[in-house]
Scaffold this active site. Structure first.
Site, PDB file in Angstrom:
ATOM      1  N   ARG A 122      10.922  47.433 -13.419  1.00  0.00           N
ATOM      2  CA  ARG A 122      11.842  47.268 -12.143  1.00  0.00           C
ATOM      3  C   ARG A 122      12.955  48.238 -12.114  1.00  0.00           C
ATOM      4  O   ARG A 122      13.415  48.744 -10.880  1.00  0.00           O
ATOM      5  CB  ARG A 122      12.102  46.022 -11.997  1.00  0.00           C
ATOM      6  CG  ARG A 122      11.132  44.984 -11.536  1.00  0.00           C
ATOM      7  CD  ARG A 122      11.525  43.509 -11.128  1.00  0.00           C
ATOM      8  NE  ARG A 122      10.370  42.937 -10.461  1.00  0.00           N
ATOM      9  CZ  ARG A 122      10.459  41.682 -10.145  1.00  0.00           C
ATOM     10  NH1 ARG A 122      11.431  40.797 -10.713  1.00  0.00           N
ATOM     11  NH2 ARG A 122       9.594  40.930  -9.377  1.00  0.00           N
ATOM     12  N   LYS A 127      -3.258  28.750 -10.075  1.00  0.00           N
ATOM     13  CA  LYS A 127      -3.117  27.375  -9.010  1.00  0.00           C
ATOM     14  C   LYS A 127      -3.648  27.849  -7.368  1.00  0.00           C
ATOM     15  O   LYS A 127      -3.151  28.930  -6.903  1.00  0.00           O
ATOM     16  CB  LYS A 127      -1.790  26.904  -8.884  1.00  0.00           C
ATOM     17  CG  LYS A 127      -1.565  26.372 -10.220  1.00  0.00           C
ATOM     18  CD  LYS A 127      -0.171  25.184  -9.883  1.00  0.00           C
ATOM     19  CE  LYS A 127       0.916  25.465 -10.826  1.00  0.00           C
ATOM     20  NZ  LYS A 127       2.259  25.466 -10.099  1.00  0.00           N
ATOM     21  N   GLY A 153       2.647  39.495 -10.235  1.00  0.00           N
ATOM     22  CA  GLY A 153       3.377  39.895 -11.391  1.00  0.00           C
ATOM     23  C   GLY A 153       2.558  40.051 -12.487  1.00  0.00           C
ATOM     24  O   GLY A 153       2.135  41.089 -13.329  1.00  0.00           O
TER      25      GLY A 153
HETATM   26  P1  ADP Z   1       0.084  36.562 -10.289  1.00  0.00           P
HETATM   27  O1  ADP Z   1       1.471  36.742 -11.131  1.00  0.00           O
HETATM   28  O2  ADP Z   1      -0.672  37.894 -10.481  1.00  0.00           O
HETATM   29  O3  ADP Z   1       0.006  36.259  -8.852  1.00  0.00           O
HETATM   30  P2  ADP Z   1      -0.615  33.764 -10.880  1.00  0.00           P
HETATM   31  O4  ADP Z   1       0.828  33.877 -11.477  1.00  0.00           O
HETATM   32  O5  ADP Z   1      -0.817  33.321  -9.787  1.00  0.00           O
HETATM   33  O6  ADP Z   1      -0.971  35.524 -10.764  1.00  0.00           O
HETATM   34  O7  ADP Z   1      -1.642  33.574 -12.008  1.00  0.00           O
HETATM   35  C1  ADP Z   1      -1.685  34.014 -13.509  1.00  0.00           C
HETATM   36  C2  ADP Z   1      -1.857  33.118 -14.487  1.00  0.00           C
HETATM   37  O8  ADP Z   1      -2.953  32.346 -14.228  1.00  0.00           O
HETATM   38  C3  ADP Z   1      -2.026  33.918 -15.797  1.00  0.00           C
HETATM   39  O9  ADP Z   1      -0.945  33.453 -16.842  1.00  0.00           O
HETATM   40  C4  ADP Z   1      -3.330  33.322 -16.358  1.00  0.00           C
HETATM   41  O10 ADP Z   1      -3.365  32.917 -17.717  1.00  0.00           O
HETATM   42  C5  ADP Z   1      -3.681  32.143 -15.685  1.00  0.00           C
HETATM   43  N1  ADP Z   1      -4.795  31.754 -15.335  1.00  0.00           N
HETATM   44  C6  ADP Z   1      -5.986  32.324 -14.802  1.00  0.00           C
HETATM   45  N2  ADP Z   1      -7.105  31.987 -14.921  1.00  0.00           N
HETATM   46  C7  ADP Z   1      -6.778  30.785 -15.787  1.00  0.00           C
HETATM   47  C8  ADP Z   1      -7.821  29.662 -16.249  1.00  0.00           C
HETATM   48  N3  ADP Z   1      -9.161  29.569 -16.093  1.00  0.00           N
HETATM   49  N4  ADP Z   1      -7.228  28.758 -16.949  1.00  0.00           N
HETATM   50  C9  ADP Z   1      -5.768  28.694 -16.818  1.00  0.00           C
HETATM   51  N5  ADP Z   1      -5.040  29.627 -16.574  1.00  0.00           N
HETATM   52  C10 ADP Z   1      -5.479  30.485 -16.005  1.00  0.00           C
HETATM   53 MG    MG Z   2       2.490  34.887 -11.855  1.00  0.00          MG
END
Ligand code: ADP
Ligand code: MG
Length: 401
Positions: A43, A204, A357
């Site tokens: 950043r 989620k 992120g």
């Molecule tokens: P971003 O930061 O790109 O928006 P999120 O924060 O929504 O993404 O999601 C990222 C997290 O989701 C990661 O830490 C990953 O481990 C978790 N994740 C993805 N698939 C699974 C799964 N099947 N079970 C548990 N956690 C998961």
């Molecule tokens: Mg995230």
């Protein structure tokens, strides 16, 4: 980084004469810290084009940011370590104020000479910051001849330094980072439905409902992986084994599936899975070649057939937006789907945007960052922009959707 193309409603930095002016640049130095050290300086690096431009123009540079969520003054959330990193990157001395505002800051600004840099302490040490307090906004504005907002990651917040002060400074502009984000995300929102593929994943459904809804009105194909796919599969009556599903959102998922059907969106869910017996990095991967999982297993990644399916859809796309990893990519046995999707997007000729992120981190870890059209570093702000929500930090610059 070169200055991006002009957007009529976004005042751009490179149109201003900054020589000798007090230029207040709001950056997003909300960097991850560990034991008083900056663990990831991306950043800070992202703000360099704007800061260097101001310095080259002979500005008296005032830098402000928040860090974390302090309740009042918290030495653990001082911006001093970020200031040191910045000084190293710019190879210049930085004067660090020990407060975000006050008589000391006023005096430091008065004594500032052209090409000198003053960095304010964490703006959230002032409780008026997050309240978008009028008095604080005016105090910040009084320090500045020019307000530059380059804090895209905070552009979805109406706070004193990200928004409020904009009303009280006559000359203002978007920094290069903000301008590049707005340009890329606007292009994404304007993309045609034909050939538009969105890949969503992550932990989620509840975090992403608004994005899913928005995308259902835009895309030709919506590919869903990650943990949130299991809530969708549950809504379709599949057995999801011991996967953690959001029971409160099975109904939401069901109605999103219905919307997809009604709008003719090609909604693609995993057809196979990378599973484990336990939520544990060391738990060996078991590929389940079916949309249904056995009771004793939980899903931690998309399976190879799903990846191949996603790769095919991505290969012919004209526009790709990706948010949310396909699995627990932090654990190498479950990173295949996520890194595979990253490589597929990088390899396609589509205009591609990756936001979030963790997703951006996955693209970097997969080593394909340079082949993505735009990596959106805004986290929550990028998602809110894509959702079509109001962006107070951009609104304060005079930008309108
Ligand atoms: P971003 O930061 O790109 O928006 P999120 O924060 O929504 O993404 O999601 C990222 C997290 O989701 C990661 O830490 C990953 O481990 C978790 N994740 C993805 N698939 C699974 C799964 N099947 N079970 C548990 N956690 C998961
Ligand atoms: Mg995230």
């Amino acid at each position: 980084m070169s200055a991006p193309a002009r957007k009529s409603t976004l005042p751009l930095l490179d149109t201003l004469d900054l020589g000798g002016k007090r230029v207040f640049v709001r950056v997003d130095f909300n960097v991850p810290m560990h034991e008083g050290r900056v663990v990831d300086d991306s950043r800070i690096r992202a703000a360099l084009p704007t800061l260097e431009h101001c310095l080259n123009q002979g500005a008296k540079l005032i830098i402000a940011s928040h860090l974390g969520r302090p309740k009042g003054i918290d030495p653990n959330l001082s911006l001093a370590p970020a200031g040191e990193v910045l000084a190293g990157l710019l190879r210049r001395e930085i004067i660090l104020a020990d407060e975000p505002i006050g008589d000391g800051v006023t005096k430091l600004v008065r004594d500032l000479r052209e090409g000198q840099i003053l960095m304010l302490e964490n703006v959230r040490f002032q409780e008026g910051e997050e309240k978008n307090d009028e008095t604080l906004s005016r105090q910040f504005a009084a320090l500045a001849d020019v307000w530059v907002n380059d804090a895209f990651g905070a552009a979805h917040r109406a706070h004193a330094s990200t928004s409020g002060m904009g009303q009280h400074v006559k000359v203002k502009a978007a920094g290069f980072l903000v301008a590049a984000e707005v340009e890329a995300l606007t292009r994404l929102l304007a993309a045609q439905k034909v050939g538009y593929v969105t890949v969503l994943g992550g932990a989620k459904v509840s975090d992403k409902i608004a994005v899913i809804e928005k995308m259902l009105g835009k895309v030709e194909s919506l590919l869903i992986g990650g943990a949130m796919a299991y809530t969708f599969l549950a809504a379709m009556g599949k057995s999801t084994g011991s996967s953690r599903i959001e029971t409160a959102h099975v109904e939401t998922a069901r109605s999103l599936i219905a919307t997809a059907l009604k709008r003719g969106v090609d909604l693609v869910l995993p057809v196979d899975h990378g599973c484990a017996a336990k939520f544990d990095a060391a738990s060996p991967r078991v590929n389940v070649d079916s949309p249904d999982m056995p009771t004793e297993l939980l899903g931690l990644d998309i399976g190879p057939r799903t990846l191949a399916l996603f790769e095919r859809k991505i290969a012919t796309a004209k526009t790709v937006f990706w948010n949310g990893p396909m699995g627990v990519f932090e654990w190498s046995a479950y990173a295949t789907g996520t890194f595979g999707v990253a490589r597929a997007i990088a390899g396609s000729n589509a205009f591609s945007v990756v936001g979030g992120g963790d997703s951006v981190r996955a693209v970097n870890e997969a080593g394909v960052a340079s082949s993505i059209s735009h990596l959106s570093t805004g986290g929550g702000a990028s998602l809110e922009f894509v959702e079509g929500r109001e962006m107070p930090g951009l609104y304060a610059l005079g930008w309108r959707r």
